[in-house]
Design a protein around this motif. Structure first.
Motif, mmCIF file in Angstrom:
data_model
loop_
_atom_site.group_PDB
_atom_site.id
_atom_site.type_symbol
_atom_site.label_atom_id
_atom_site.label_comp_id
_atom_site.label_asym_id
_atom_site.label_seq_id
_atom_site.Cartn_x
_atom_site.Cartn_y
_atom_site.Cartn_z
ATOM 1 N N LEU A 103 0.825 -1.206 0.000
ATOM 2 C CA LEU A 103 0.000 0.000 0.000
ATOM 3 C C LEU A 103 0.860 1.259 0.000
ATOM 4 N N ARG A 104 1.995 1.211 0.676
ATOM 5 C CA ARG A 104 2.930 2.354 0.628
ATOM 6 C C ARG A 104 3.457 2.544 -0.782
ATOM 7 N N HIS A 107 0.725 3.973 -3.035
ATOM 8 C CA HIS A 107 0.520 5.410 -2.815
ATOM 9 C C HIS A 107 1.553 6.221 -3.594
ATOM 10 N N GLN A 110 0.788 5.892 -7.468
ATOM 11 C CA GLN A 110 -0.432 6.584 -7.869
ATOM 12 C C GLN A 110 -0.272 8.099 -7.811
ATOM 13 N N GLN A 111 0.613 8.581 -6.941
ATOM 14 C CA GLN A 111 0.887 10.020 -6.905
ATOM 15 C C GLN A 111 1.535 10.502 -8.206
#
Length: 281
Positions: A103-104, A107, A110-111
């Motif tokens: 998940l890190r 993130h 996706q940024q």
């Protein structure tokens, strides 16, 4: 048009995945700057083309296949190029990391504007029968990546969000590699106690399938032990603190760290494990 796929890095697994893709007509790019001559040769044999980070970011798909301790760092390295790319790739993290770690990574990716899919590899480096190696996929964009099944890969979609494929990988590896750690511990303990032959004789009668599996897996473990240290730490994070079995995987990480050091040094324990396996044949 066949897809352009970036596979990083061209290790044993990555190059085997790349060879399946190139054999089916896909173009495969990779990062080779600073890599050894052996790695470069392996990449070339798999049909991989050296590329810059910007060219990696222009691919349709980016498959991250690195040791688990390098997964986050690779994403951090590629994010600037993906952010600058006019057409964003789909980034698939295929590494043995916990759902929290993935998940890190998601993130970060996706940024940059790129799409992210969670992946988990189960099985050996793929060969002509790639069904033995499954790259589980999860997340909203997982079905888009499954198109690579047309190019020689087995990529079942795991129901669930980003993190589901990694949870599948963690639970599977927690059993298989955790069991290898347990087997290595007792093989070495029995050898030190002088009861290895008796243990083998008993297992040949009462646990033949278990003995066969252990002695087939153990010799393959030595050269991979250094990779499994971080993987055990990720599995420990997946299990979670104050949960049943929470101390087992940190201990397994220390075991693999010790085996890796022994394999790079005196090889006393790895030779003892090999001797145990030889006695059972």
């Amino acid at each position: 048009m066949p897809p352009i796929v970036a596979v990083i890095a061209p290790g044993m697994m990555g190059s085997a995945v790349a060879k399946r893709l190139t054999s089916a007509g896909a173009q495969v790019r990779t990062l080779l700057a600073g890599r050894s001559a052996a790695t470069t040769a392996r990449a070339q044999a798999a049909g991989m083309v050296a590329a810059s980070p910007d060219q990696i970011a222009e691919a349709d798909f980016v498959l991250s296949i690195v040791p688990p301790g390098q997964a986050l760092a690779l994403a951090e390295t590629l994010v600037p190029a993906m952010r600058a790319a006019a057409r964003k790739p789909t980034y698939i993290d295929c590494n043995a990391v916990s759902p929290a770690t993935v998940l890190r990574i998601a993130h970060l990716v996706q940024q940059s504007g790129a799409h992210f899919v969670d992946g988990g590899i189960i099985g050996p480096p793929p060969d002509l029968d790639s069904s033995k190696t499954r790259i589980y996929l999860s997340g909203p964009d997982a079905a888009k990546v499954a198109i690579l099944q047309q190019y020689g890969l087995s990529m079942p979609v795991q129901p669930g969000p980003i993190g589901a494929a990694s949870a599948m990988k963690m639970s599977y590896a927690g059993i298989t590699k955790g069991f290898s750690a347990l087997g290595a511990t007792m093989m070495l303990a029995a050898t030190r106690a002088g009861t290895a032959e008796a243990l083998i004789a008993e297992m040949q009668v009462s646990q033949p399938a278990l003995l066969k599996w252990l002695t087939a897996q153990m010799p393959k473990m030595h050269s991979k032990a250094y990779r499994w240290v971080a993987e055990m730490e990720e599995i420990a994070a997946f299990v979670g603190p104050d949960q049943t079995g929470d101390g087992f995987y940190p201990a397994a990480a220390r075991l693999y760290q010790r085996i890796a050091a022994d394999f790079d040094g005196p090889r006393a324990e790895t030779k003892a494990l090999d001797a145990f396996c030889d006695k059972s044949s």
